[in-house]
Design a protein around this motif. Structure first.
Motif, PDB file in Angstrom:
ATOM      1  N   ARG A  67     -14.609 -30.303   8.050  1.00 22.83           N
ATOM      2  CA  ARG A  67     -15.082 -29.574   6.868  1.00 22.83           C
ATOM      3  C   ARG A  67     -16.611 -29.544   6.858  1.00 22.83           C
ATOM      4  O   ARG A  67     -17.260 -30.541   7.121  1.00 22.83           O
ATOM      5  N   ALA A  68     -17.167 -28.387   6.554  1.00 23.63           N
ATOM      6  CA  ALA A  68     -18.624 -28.237   6.525  1.00 23.63           C
ATOM      7  C   ALA A  68     -19.215 -29.131   5.446  1.00 23.63           C
ATOM      8  O   ALA A  68     -18.729 -29.174   4.317  1.00 23.63           O
ATOM      9  N   ARG A  70     -22.531 -30.776   3.166  1.00 23.21           N
ATOM     10  CA  ARG A  70     -23.577 -30.228   2.298  1.00 23.21           C
ATOM     11  C   ARG A  70     -24.820 -29.850   3.088  1.00 23.21           C
ATOM     12  O   ARG A  70     -25.506 -28.899   2.760  1.00 23.21           O
ATOM     13  N   ASP A  72     -24.981 -29.020   6.387  1.00 25.64           N
ATOM     14  CA  ASP A  72     -24.775 -28.112   7.518  1.00 25.64           C
ATOM     15  C   ASP A  72     -25.382 -26.755   7.184  1.00 25.64           C
ATOM     16  O   ASP A  72     -25.175 -26.223   6.091  1.00 25.64           O
ATOM     17  N   LEU A  74     -25.260 -23.025   7.620  1.00 26.98           N
ATOM     18  CA  LEU A  74     -24.364 -21.949   8.019  1.00 26.98           C
ATOM     19  C   LEU A  74     -25.015 -20.620   7.628  1.00 26.98           C
ATOM     20  O   LEU A  74     -25.589 -20.504   6.556  1.00 26.98           O
ATOM     21  N   ALA A 137      -8.729 -21.345   7.104  1.00 23.42           N
ATOM     22  CA  ALA A 137     -10.107 -21.845   7.096  1.00 23.42           C
ATOM     23  C   ALA A 137     -10.958 -20.993   8.032  1.00 23.42           C
ATOM     24  O   ALA A 137     -10.547 -20.694   9.146  1.00 23.42           O
ATOM     25  N   TRP A 140     -16.984 -22.069  11.587  1.00 26.89           N
ATOM     26  CA  TRP A 140     -18.417 -21.799  11.678  1.00 26.89           C
ATOM     27  C   TRP A 140     -19.017 -22.646  12.775  1.00 26.89           C
ATOM     28  O   TRP A 140     -18.542 -23.733  13.073  1.00 26.89           O
ATOM     29  N   ARG A 162     -17.291 -26.160  12.251  1.00 22.29           N
ATOM     30  CA  ARG A 162     -17.200 -26.542  10.853  1.00 22.29           C
ATOM     31  C   ARG A 162     -16.221 -25.582  10.198  1.00 22.29           C
ATOM     32  O   ARG A 162     -16.144 -24.416  10.555  1.00 22.29           O
ATOM     33  N   THR A 164     -14.599 -23.952   6.493  1.00 22.81           N
ATOM     34  CA  THR A 164     -14.716 -23.723   5.055  1.00 22.81           C
ATOM     35  C   THR A 164     -13.470 -22.958   4.620  1.00 22.81           C
ATOM     36  O   THR A 164     -12.684 -22.522   5.457  1.00 22.81           O
ATOM     37  N   GLY A 165     -13.322 -22.741   3.351  1.00 22.27           N
ATOM     38  CA  GLY A 165     -12.226 -21.927   2.865  1.00 22.27           C
ATOM     39  C   GLY A 165     -12.390 -20.475   3.294  1.00 22.27           C
ATOM     40  O   GLY A 165     -13.481 -20.044   3.647  1.00 22.27           O
ATOM     41  N   ALA A 168     -15.168 -18.319   1.618  1.00 22.32           N
ATOM     42  CA  ALA A 168     -16.587 -18.665   1.760  1.00 22.32           C
ATOM     43  C   ALA A 168     -17.325 -17.609   2.570  1.00 22.32           C
ATOM     44  O   ALA A 168     -16.767 -16.998   3.470  1.00 22.32           O
TER      45      ALA A 168
END
Length: 188
Positions: A67-68, A70, A72, A74, A137, A140, A162, A164-165, A168
């Motif tokens: 999970r990415a 805070r 990271d 992107l 997901a 990234w 990484r 994310t949902g 995102a």
């Protein structure tokens, strides 16, 4: 991550179509019929090879995605595409020149090879998009791992993906532009 794969698809496709179109106008050493037939075979082979290349590496990195966090970094889709295309513009121009020069010997074959490469990248991005939808997901790559010019999403510098949902960012699964983001920008 599929955005980086997809970033090269459109320029390669259109430069290949343009080079093949010019190549058809020149009879070349082999003749148009032989050139177009050879070009069609090269198109299919290039699309298949590019679409299937490094799938094990992509799968391994996707399986190990975390999970990415805070901190990271992107990037938006538009910035990623622009960075990749600016960083690779000389390679794209060189490939176009080589495809155009190949038209003197085998008409349209070089352009169709280039277009097949673009089609293969699009197919790979679609495959990655299906993986993202199945896993629910978006995947990234950290910007610092891609490098200054947009790099390769499965290169040596990439240590992992990484996640994310799927809601995102401004990219849909597979690297396409998210339609709701486009509509919100037009209305807002």
């Amino acid at each position: 991550m599929a955005v980086v794969v997809r970033a090269g698809a459109a320029p390669l496709w259109w430069l290949g179509v343009f080079a093949a179109g010019i190549g058809v106008l020149v009879p070349g050493a082999t003749g148009r019929r032989v050139g177009v037939t050879a070009g069609a075979a090269l198109f299919l082979v290039a699309a298949a090879v590019v679409a299937c290349a490094r799938r094990k590496r992509y799968t391994a990195l996707a399986r190990g995605a975390v999970r990415a966090g805070r901190y990271d970094v992107l990037q938006d889709r538009a910035v990623t595409v622009r960075t990749w295309r600016r960083g690779h513009r000389w390679w794209l121009l060189a490939a176009f020149a080589a495809a155009l020069a190949g038209s003197l010997v085998v008409p349209a074959a070089g352009g169709m090879l280039l277009a097949g490469t673009g089609a293969g990248l699009w197919l790979k991005a679609a495959w990655l998009g299906r993986r993202e939808q199945y896993g629910e997901a978006l995947l990234w790559v950290r910007v610092d791992w891609l490098g200054r010019y947009g790099g390769a999403p499965a290169g040596k510098r990439v240590k992992g993906y990484r996640g994310t949902g799927v809601a995102a960012g401004d990219a849909a699964p597979g690297g396409a532009r998210r339609r709701t983001a486009v509509l919100a920008q037009r209305t807002g």
